[in-house]
Write a protein that holds these residues in place. Structure first.
Motif, mmCIF file in Angstrom:
data_model
loop_
_atom_site.group_PDB
_atom_site.id
_atom_site.type_symbol
_atom_site.label_atom_id
_atom_site.label_comp_id
_atom_site.label_asym_id
_atom_site.label_seq_id
_atom_site.Cartn_x
_atom_site.Cartn_y
_atom_site.Cartn_z
ATOM 1 N N ARG B 97 2.109 0.515 9.138
ATOM 2 C CA ARG B 97 1.836 -0.034 7.808
ATOM 3 C C ARG B 97 0.977 -1.289 7.902
ATOM 4 N NH1 ARG B 97 5.990 0.403 3.243
ATOM 5 N NH2 ARG B 97 6.957 2.411 3.601
ATOM 6 N N THR B 98 0.234 -1.542 6.839
ATOM 7 C CA THR B 98 -0.544 -2.775 6.781
ATOM 8 C C THR B 98 0.413 -3.953 6.581
ATOM 9 O OG1 THR B 98 -0.730 -2.654 4.391
ATOM 10 C CG2 THR B 98 -2.484 -1.614 5.673
ATOM 11 N N VAL B 99 -0.150 -5.141 6.656
ATOM 12 C CA VAL B 99 0.621 -6.353 6.415
ATOM 13 C C VAL B 99 1.310 -6.277 5.047
ATOM 14 C CG1 VAL B 99 0.364 -8.798 5.893
ATOM 15 C CG2 VAL B 99 -0.691 -7.844 7.943
ATOM 16 N N ALA B 100 0.527 -5.958 4.018
ATOM 17 C CA ALA B 100 1.108 -5.856 2.673
ATOM 18 C C ALA B 100 2.150 -4.738 2.636
ATOM 19 C CB ALA B 100 0.014 -5.595 1.639
ATOM 20 N N GLY B 101 1.857 -3.629 3.327
ATOM 21 C CA GLY B 101 2.786 -2.506 3.368
ATOM 22 C C GLY B 101 4.115 -2.894 3.985
ATOM 23 N N ASN B 102 4.051 -3.715 5.036
ATOM 24 C CA ASN B 102 5.279 -4.182 5.669
ATOM 25 C C ASN B 102 6.118 -5.024 4.713
ATOM 26 O OD1 ASN B 102 6.001 -3.766 8.673
ATOM 27 N ND2 ASN B 102 3.766 -3.806 8.642
ATOM 28 N N VAL B 103 5.440 -5.886 3.972
ATOM 29 C CA VAL B 103 6.170 -6.736 3.024
ATOM 30 C C VAL B 103 6.742 -5.877 1.896
ATOM 31 C CG1 VAL B 103 5.995 -8.682 1.448
ATOM 32 C CG2 VAL B 103 4.720 -8.701 3.593
ATOM 33 N N LEU B 105 7.705 -2.902 2.055
ATOM 34 C CA LEU B 105 8.828 -2.079 2.505
ATOM 35 C C LEU B 105 10.159 -2.641 1.988
ATOM 36 C CD1 LEU B 105 10.045 0.192 4.298
ATOM 37 C CD2 LEU B 105 10.157 -1.487 6.134
ATOM 38 N N ALA B 106 10.291 -3.958 2.104
ATOM 39 C CA ALA B 106 11.543 -4.596 1.669
ATOM 40 C C ALA B 106 11.812 -4.287 0.194
ATOM 41 C CB ALA B 106 11.452 -6.103 1.884
ATOM 42 N N LEU B 107 10.735 -4.209 -0.602
ATOM 43 C CA LEU B 107 10.897 -3.989 -2.038
ATOM 44 C C LEU B 107 11.065 -2.511 -2.367
ATOM 45 C CD1 LEU B 107 8.080 -6.492 -2.961
ATOM 46 C CD2 LEU B 107 10.532 -6.883 -3.195
ATOM 47 N N GLU B 108 10.425 -1.657 -1.546
ATOM 48 C CA GLU B 108 10.596 -0.214 -1.740
ATOM 49 C C GLU B 108 12.062 0.162 -1.609
ATOM 50 O OE1 GLU B 108 6.613 0.826 0.587
ATOM 51 O OE2 GLU B 108 8.060 2.449 0.649
ATOM 52 N N LEU B 109 12.720 -0.472 -0.662
ATOM 53 C CA LEU B 109 14.114 -0.121 -0.393
ATOM 54 C C LEU B 109 15.019 -0.450 -1.575
ATOM 55 C CD1 LEU B 109 14.455 -1.303 3.316
ATOM 56 C CD2 LEU B 109 13.792 0.931 2.436
ATOM 57 N N THR B 110 14.601 -1.426 -2.386
ATOM 58 C CA THR B 110 15.432 -1.776 -3.540
ATOM 59 C C THR B 110 14.912 -1.131 -4.819
ATOM 60 O OG1 THR B 110 14.133 -3.787 -3.822
ATOM 61 C CG2 THR B 110 16.168 -3.996 -2.594
ATOM 62 N N GLY B 111 13.889 -0.262 -4.658
ATOM 63 C CA GLY B 111 13.419 0.488 -5.812
ATOM 64 C C GLY B 111 12.559 -0.290 -6.794
ATOM 65 N N VAL B 112 11.843 -1.311 -6.306
ATOM 66 C CA VAL B 112 10.929 -2.052 -7.169
ATOM 67 C C VAL B 112 9.685 -1.182 -7.428
ATOM 68 C CG1 VAL B 112 9.492 -4.118 -7.332
ATOM 69 C CG2 VAL B 112 11.737 -4.243 -6.238
ATOM 70 N N ALA B 113 9.178 -1.194 -8.654
ATOM 71 C CA ALA B 113 8.035 -0.349 -9.014
ATOM 72 C C ALA B 113 6.776 -0.773 -8.263
ATOM 73 C CB ALA B 113 7.788 -0.431 -10.520
ATOM 74 N N ARG B 114 5.873 0.190 -8.077
ATOM 75 C CA ARG B 114 4.701 -0.002 -7.238
ATOM 76 C C ARG B 114 3.859 -1.238 -7.582
ATOM 77 N NH1 ARG B 114 1.184 3.679 -4.387
ATOM 78 N NH2 ARG B 114 2.696 5.298 -4.843
ATOM 79 N N ASP B 115 3.523 -1.375 -8.852
ATOM 80 C CA ASP B 115 2.671 -2.509 -9.245
ATOM 81 C C ASP B 115 3.344 -3.840 -8.976
ATOM 82 O OD1 ASP B 115 0.860 -0.706 -10.002
ATOM 83 O OD2 ASP B 115 1.186 -0.906 -12.173
ATOM 84 N N GLU B 116 4.619 -3.895 -9.282
ATOM 85 C CA GLU B 116 5.393 -5.114 -9.086
ATOM 86 C C GLU B 116 5.516 -5.435 -7.592
ATOM 87 O OE1 GLU B 116 6.430 -7.521 -10.688
ATOM 88 O OE2 GLU B 116 7.962 -8.409 -9.378
ATOM 89 N N ARG B 117 5.685 -4.377 -6.797
ATOM 90 C CA ARG B 117 5.760 -4.554 -5.339
ATOM 91 C C ARG B 117 4.496 -5.217 -4.820
ATOM 92 N NH1 ARG B 117 7.546 1.126 -4.406
ATOM 93 N NH2 ARG B 117 5.466 1.532 -3.635
ATOM 94 N N ARG B 118 3.390 -4.646 -5.268
ATOM 95 C CA ARG B 118 2.085 -5.112 -4.819
ATOM 96 C C ARG B 118 1.903 -6.592 -5.183
ATOM 97 N NH1 ARG B 118 -0.898 -3.457 -0.915
ATOM 98 N NH2 ARG B 118 -2.953 -4.395 -1.093
ATOM 99 N N ARG B 119 2.228 -6.898 -6.440
ATOM 100 C CA ARG B 119 2.041 -8.251 -6.948
ATOM 101 C C ARG B 119 2.893 -9.224 -6.138
ATOM 102 N NH1 ARG B 119 4.024 -11.830 -9.512
ATOM 103 N NH2 ARG B 119 6.039 -10.814 -9.786
#
Lengths: 268, 334
Positions: B97-103, B105-119
């Protein structure tokens, strides 16, 4: 039909036979490969997970269940890998008939092909996942990952380069075995080799089959290696060891298992 | 914020069993940086791993933000872990994963929506100073940058507590300093409570408010850094200001610890002028700790027993911590 390359219609007959046979081979190999990945991937994951200290050590809250599942799967994988294909194929005839309705033809051949490839690929998956740094599992745990998230977001993506190489070896052996199903009228390029090359002694047919099989294997190997490299190029760790090296190491391991140098069982 | 109560953990069984944690109790207050120091094998790694239950203790209670984690179901424990960030010595980043992708990951696990994760990922990468490397892969980063990603990943889910497992041990001194500064920054700006383990005294000196010393699975000492320095016989204080072995001399050797207001007092001049003693300095270490100047000086004092007793009493009267580490073997003193 005859063996004489100078006879009228020989080349067009040859082409027609080869095109049909190549299609059958690609069909058998393609579907068998698909089934192999769909079954072998989860199988490999469960094999690693149910090991002692694994992430599925105690499924349904029971360590005993983990041990039993691991032992049974390990046994089945070893069994599948140690029975010679030609014997397996014959032994599976009732199963094939049950699933496909017949044991003759290309579709029927998919059953033994997938059966022999699944344990093989499951081992490749197992080895690839074991290569994933235990620290990543710990990191995922610390972030509160579920087991499914651990597998789908961490283990499988990280093991992808090594799994890709395992897949390429698996395809090659499926193609290899697919030639043998010609013996039980499974069609495909092996069938051509037997009917024309063996029964009628046509050297031209044999050479043509060899060339086509070689081309198929080469193309698939190249694609798989490229993909593995692309995944691996992103990554080399701080010790300067590239993931490419790891992939190479995995590949060596794969061929060692392949050659029977290592026991098909667990690596320890 | 974090409290361990009588936590014990043994690995293995029978004669080969290793008691990694032996009745450890520890209290980390809200908003502080607490450092646990110890040699490798002392149990500090096990200790920090019990806080988020990566290692489940055999007995004892682990509380984070008032909640006993040992009593939680595995589902509740996963939820609780979202509140506890952790960074690792070897970073443990996903190479795929990219740097942003690694960060993220923590939010994906808690089910945060894609746009919000990115932001959120970009926001937190900005905080750790890596906004421009969001699309890089970990393999393209230096060790210090990788650890920044590790910290960003740990902070992405807005935890209340950050655990740092030897986060700087794989880094060079300069990078170590910048990572410690970052920990200080997130501690202050986000009000984050930090528990770190390390084998480097420098780390404690640089960032910690409180510290504990662990040895053979037991906490030998713990407390606020300033208090530890003032405590007579403190091992941590001695390790923070190493003065080396005591030399063989004919005089009396004393270690004087200064802290706070006493640090700028002219001690040696006082001894020379008021007591007529020709002291010599054998060693000294001065640091700024937790915002206070503090230090230790080792002096050799020649002369007879009474004179020295009077001088030491005088120094103690000024609020200095004086420890006699060596006396002339020919017992002049009674």
């Amino acid at each position: 039909m005859n063996n004489d390359p100078t006879a009228p219609g020989f080349w067009s007959d040859l082409a027609e036979v080869l095109v049909e046979a190549t299609g059958e081979t690609l069909y058998m190999v393609g579907v068998a490969l698909l089934v192999t990945v769909l079954v072998g991937l989860p199988l490999g994951v469960v094999l690693v997970g149910t090991e002692r200290g694994g992430f599925l050590e105690a499924p349904f809250g029971s360590r005993r269940a983990g041990v039993v599942i691991n032992r049974v799967l390990d046994f089945l994988v070893n069994l599948g890998r140690s029975v010679p294909f030609i014997i397996l194929m014959i032994a599976l005839i009732p199963v094939t008939r049950l699933i496909v309705g017949t044991f003759i033809g290309s579709t029927a051949a998919i059953v033994p092909l997938a059966t022999v490839a699944i344990p093989f690929f499951a081992r490749m998956v197992e080895i690839a996942i074991k290569e994933v740094d235990a620290g990543l599992i710990e990191a995922a745990d610390s972030l509160g990952a579920t087991r499914w998230q651990l597998v789908s977001k961490v283990l499988v993506p990280e093991a992808l380069p090594a799994m890709m190489l395992g897949l390429s070896t698996t395809v090659t052996s499926i193609i290899n075995f697919s030639a043998m199903v010609g013996v039980v009228a499974g069609g495909g390029l092996g069938d051509v080799a037997i009917r024309y090359g063996y029964n009628r002694y046509s050297v031209t047919h044999i050479i043509a089959v060899i060339v086509i099989v070689f081309l198929i294997v080469m193309v698939l190997q190249t694609i798989a290696t490229r993909l593995a490299r692309r995944f691996a190029r992103r990554s080399f760790d701080s010790r300067g060891r590239t993931r490419g090296d790891e992939a190479d190491a995995a590949r060596e391991l794969v061929s060692a298992v392949d050659d029977g140098l290592l026991p098909g069982g667990s690596r320890r | 914020m974090i409290s361990l109560e009588h936590v014990s953990k043994t690995f293995g069984a029978g004669p080969r069993a290793v008691r990694a944690l032996d009745d450890v109790s520890l209290e980390v207050r809200q908003g502080e940086i607490f450092g646990v120091v110890g040699r490798s094998g002392a149990g500090k790694s096990t200790l920090i791993r019990t806080v988020n239950l990566l290692e489940r203790p055999d007995s004892g209670v682990v509380r984070v933000d008032g909640r006993d984690l040992t009593g939680l179901s595995s589902n509740e424990l996963r939820q609780a872990r979202h509140e506890i960030g952790m960074v690792f010595q070897h970073f443990n980043l996903l190479a795929s994963r990219t740097v942003a992708g690694n960060v993220e990951l923590a939010l994906e696990l808690t089910g945060v929506a894609r746009d919000e994760r990115r932001r959120r990922a970009l926001e937190i990468l900005d905080l750790v100073g890596l906004a421009d490397r969001a699309e890089s892969y970990p393999a393209q980063l230096s060790g210090g940058q990788k650890q920044r990603v590790g910290i960003a990943r740990a902070l992405a889910g807005r935890p209340k507590v950050l655990l740092s497992d030897e986060a700087t041990s794989a880094l060079d001194p300069e990078t170590t300093r910048s990572i410690l500064e970052l920990l200080r920054t997130v501690n202050r700006e986000l009000g984050l409570t930090v528990l770190l383990i390390t084998h480097e005294m420098d780390v404690v000196k640089t960032v910690c408010d409180s510290a504990a010393l662990i040895e053979g699975g037991r906490l030998v000492e713990q407390g606020g850094l300033v208090d530890l320095i003032r405590a007579p016989g403190s091992r941590l204080a001695r390790d923070l200001f190493p003065l080396g072995p005591v030399p063989e001399t004919s005089g009396t050797v004393v270690d004087i610890t200064f802290s706070g207001g006493s640090a700028d007092r002219p001690v040696i001049a006082t001894l020379a002028r008021q007591h007529g003693l020709d002291v010599s300095i054998l060693g000294a270490a001065i640091e700024t700790i937790a915002g206070n100047q503090a230090g230790r000086t080792r002096l050799e004092i020649p002369g007879t027993g009474d004179q020295i007793d009077a001088a030491i009493a005088d120094l103690r009267g000024q609020g200095l911590l004086v420890e006699v580490v060596s006396q002339p073997s020919e017992g002049v003193r009674a």
